[in-house]
Design an enzyme around this catalytic site. Structure first.
Site, PDB file in Angstrom:
ATOM      1  N   LYS A   1       4.806  -9.859   9.771  1.00 25.55           N
ATOM      2  CA  LYS A   1       4.247  -8.875  10.710  1.00 25.55           C
ATOM      3  C   LYS A   1       2.716  -8.926  10.700  1.00 25.55           C
ATOM      4  O   LYS A   1       2.068  -8.789  11.718  1.00 25.55           O
ATOM      5  CB  LYS A   1       4.738  -7.485  10.348  1.00 25.55           C
ATOM      6  CG  LYS A   1       3.936  -6.420  11.015  1.00 25.55           C
ATOM      7  CD  LYS A   1       4.691  -5.187  11.299  1.00 25.55           C
ATOM      8  CE  LYS A   1       3.795  -4.214  12.026  1.00 25.55           C
ATOM      9  NZ  LYS A   1       2.646  -3.824  11.196  1.00 25.55           N
TER      10      LYS A   1
ATOM     11  N   HIS B   1       9.290  -3.640   3.330  1.00 34.56           N
ATOM     12  CA  HIS B   1       8.853  -3.879   1.945  1.00 34.56           C
ATOM     13  C   HIS B   1      10.062  -4.195   1.060  1.00 34.56           C
ATOM     14  O   HIS B   1      10.025  -5.092   0.216  1.00 34.56           O
ATOM     15  CB  HIS B   1       8.188  -2.636   1.360  1.00 34.56           C
ATOM     16  CG  HIS B   1       6.929  -2.216   2.048  1.00 34.56           C
ATOM     17  ND1 HIS B   1       6.840  -1.072   2.786  1.00 34.56           N
ATOM     18  CD2 HIS B   1       5.707  -2.797   2.097  1.00 34.56           C
ATOM     19  CE1 HIS B   1       5.611  -0.945   3.257  1.00 34.56           C
ATOM     20  NE2 HIS B   1       4.903  -1.985   2.868  1.00 34.56           N
TER      21      HIS B   1
ATOM     22  N   MET C   1       0.851  -1.195   0.000  1.00 33.17           N
ATOM     23  CA  MET C   1       0.000   0.000   0.000  1.00 33.17           C
ATOM     24  C   MET C   1       0.888   1.247   0.000  1.00 33.17           C
ATOM     25  O   MET C   1       0.461   2.331   0.384  1.00 33.17           O
ATOM     26  CB  MET C   1      -0.929  -0.009   1.218  1.00 33.17           C
ATOM     27  CG  MET C   1      -1.902  -1.182   1.164  1.00 33.17           C
ATOM     28  SD  MET C   1      -3.453  -0.879   2.015  1.00 33.17           S
ATOM     29  CE  MET C   1      -2.874  -0.671   3.672  1.00 33.17           C
TER      30      MET C   1
ATOM     31  N   MET D   1       8.810  -2.608  11.730  1.00 32.58           N
ATOM     32  CA  MET D   1       8.645  -1.552  10.721  1.00 32.58           C
ATOM     33  C   MET D   1       7.221  -1.549  10.196  1.00 32.58           C
ATOM     34  O   MET D   1       6.642  -2.606   9.930  1.00 32.58           O
ATOM     35  CB  MET D   1       9.628  -1.758   9.591  1.00 32.58           C
ATOM     36  CG  MET D   1      11.018  -1.455  10.047  1.00 32.58           C
ATOM     37  SD  MET D   1      12.101  -1.187   8.663  1.00 32.58           S
ATOM     38  CE  MET D   1      13.637  -0.976   9.530  1.00 32.58           C
TER      39      MET D   1
HETATM   40  O1  PAF Z   1      -0.260  -5.708   3.705  1.00 32.93           O
HETATM   41  C1  PAF Z   1      -0.654  -4.801   2.957  1.00 32.93           C
HETATM   42  O2  PAF Z   1       0.040  -3.810   2.709  1.00 32.93           O
HETATM   43  C2  PAF Z   1      -2.042  -4.899   2.336  1.00 32.93           C
HETATM   44  O3  PAF Z   1      -2.948  -5.486   3.205  1.00 32.93           O
HETATM   45  C3  PAF Z   1      -2.038  -5.623   0.971  1.00 32.93           C
HETATM   46  C4  PAF Z   1      -1.623  -7.056   1.101  1.00 32.93           C
HETATM   47  C5  PAF Z   1      -1.111  -4.902   0.008  1.00 32.93           C
HETATM   48  C6  PAF Z   1      -3.451  -5.588   0.376  1.00 32.93           C
HETATM   49  O4  PAF Z   1      -3.919  -4.300   0.197  1.00 32.93           O
END
Ligand code: PAF
Length: 277
Positions: free
Chosen positions: A147, A35, A28, A182
Site C-alpha cells: 500500500k 498489519h 505505527m 486498509m
Molecule cells: O508504514 C509505517 O507504518 C511507517 O512508515 C513505518 C515503516 C513503521 C516507519 O515509521
C-alpha cells in the site's frame, strides 16, 4: 509475548537465542488486518517475530496529522498476543530521539516525487527510524505492505545503498470487501466519507480496465482516474503513473507501471496504488 520500551531489553531478547531467524514488522500501531497479515507472514517464515509500535514524529510534516494519528496500545498488544508475536517494542519519542540526536538518513532521488513532494521530510523520517529499527532488532527479514509503494521503493534503495544485511518482504495491499485499502487513517472517516473513500479503488480499477482494453497512454489513464474521483467531488492531491522501481513518470506504458494516487476524503489524506502491466 515480551513487551519492552528500553532498547537494551529488545537487544537482549533478540540475541538470547542467536541462531534463531527473526522477522520484524515495523508499525505505527492502531493495527488492522493489513498489519496482522504481515505478522502472519513473518510468523510463517521465521523462528521469532518482533513488532515495533511507534508513531514516529519525524515522519510527520504536519503536527495536526501527528496529533490526530489514532492510537490504542492495549488493543494492539492484545491483537499481537493472539497472533503469537514474541517481542514488541513500544518506545517513547525520547527513547528513539534522545536530546542530542542529530543523524538522519536521506535517500536522495526517489524520496522526492509524489509523497515526498506532498510531505517534505516524510521519507527522511521513515528511513531514519527504519534504519534504527534494523540496527536495534537486527532482523533477518522485515515486512512491509505494498500500500505504501513509495515507502517500499525508498526502503529497498536504502537497504541496497547502505548494505543492510536483511531481506525485505513486500506483502500485497489488504482491502476491505468493498475495495478500500486498509489504513489506520480510515478510522477518521465519517460514515459518508467511508463510502466515498471506496472510489479511490474504483478509480484505480477503472484505469486498470482501460489498460486491459489497450490504452497505453498514461495521460489518458490519469484522466480516467480523475474523472472517476470528480464524480464524488474528491479532492485529488496527485495521480501518478511511474516505473515501480525508479518512480520516474511514464508517458507510454510498455511494461509494469505503478499507478498511484493521493486524495482527500473528509480532509483525511488517503493513498492507494495498483501495479498494472
Ligand atoms: O508504514 C509505517 O507504518 C511507517 O512508515 C513505518 C515503516 C513503521 C516507519 O515509521
Amino acid at each position: 509475548m515480551q513487551v519492552f520500551s528500553e532498547i537494551v531489553d529488545i537487544r537482549q531478547a533478540r540475541w538470547k537465542e542467536p541462531s534463531t531467524r527473526w522477522g520484524l514488522v515495523p508499525t505505527m500501531g492502531f493495527l488492522h488486518e493489513g498489519h496482522l497479515n504481515l505478522v502472519r507472514r513473518a510468523r510463517n517464515e521465521n523462528d521469532r517475530v518482533g513488532v515495533s509500535i511507534f508513531v514516529n514524529p519525524i515522519q510527520f510534516n504536519d503536527t495536526k496529522d501527528l496529533d490526530h494519528y489514532p492510537r490504542d496500545l492495549p488493543r494492539d498488544l492484545a491483537l499481537l498476543e493472539k497472533e503469537g508475536v514474541d517481542l514488541v517494542w513500544t518506545p517513547t519519542p525520547e527513547q528513539v530521539y534522545p536530546e542530542n540526536f542529530q543523524t538522519y538518513i536521506t535517500v536522495e532521488k526517489i524520496s522526492q516525487p509524489l509523497e515526498g513532494k506532498a510531505r517534505p521530510g516524510h521519507f527522511r523520517g521513515v528511513t531514519t527510524v527504519v534504519a534504527k529499527l534494523f540496527n536495534i532488532f537486527q532482523p533477518d527479514r522485515a515486512y512491509f505492505g505494498q500500500k505504501d509503494a513509495q515507502q517500499v521503493a525508498v526502503i529497498k534503495q536504502m537497504i541496497e545503498d547502505l548494505n543492510f544485511n536483511l531481506e525485505i518482504i513486500i506483502c500485497p495491499t489488504v482491502r476491505e470487501s468493498d475495495g478500500l485499502a486498509m489504513s489506520s487513517r480510515n478510522a477518521r472517516l465519517s460514515p459518508q466519507g467511508r463510502v466515498d473513500a471506496t472510489w479511490l479503488y474504483r478509480a484505480l480499477s477503472n484505469a486498470r480496465t482501460a489498460f486491459e482494453q489497450g490504452i497505453r497512454d498514461a495521460q489518458k489513464l490519469k484522466g480516467i482516474i480523475l474523472k472517476t474521483l470528480q464524480e464524488k467531488n474528491i479532492r485529488v492531491d496527485y495521480i501518478s503513473i511511474t516505473n515501480p522501481v525508479t518512480l520516474q513518470e511514464l508517458e507510454i506504458i510498455q511494461q509494469e507501471a505503478l499507478v498511484s494516487l493521493a486524495a482527500f476524503v473528509d480532509e483525511v489524506r488517503l493513498i492507494d496504488n495498483m501495479i498494472i502491466g
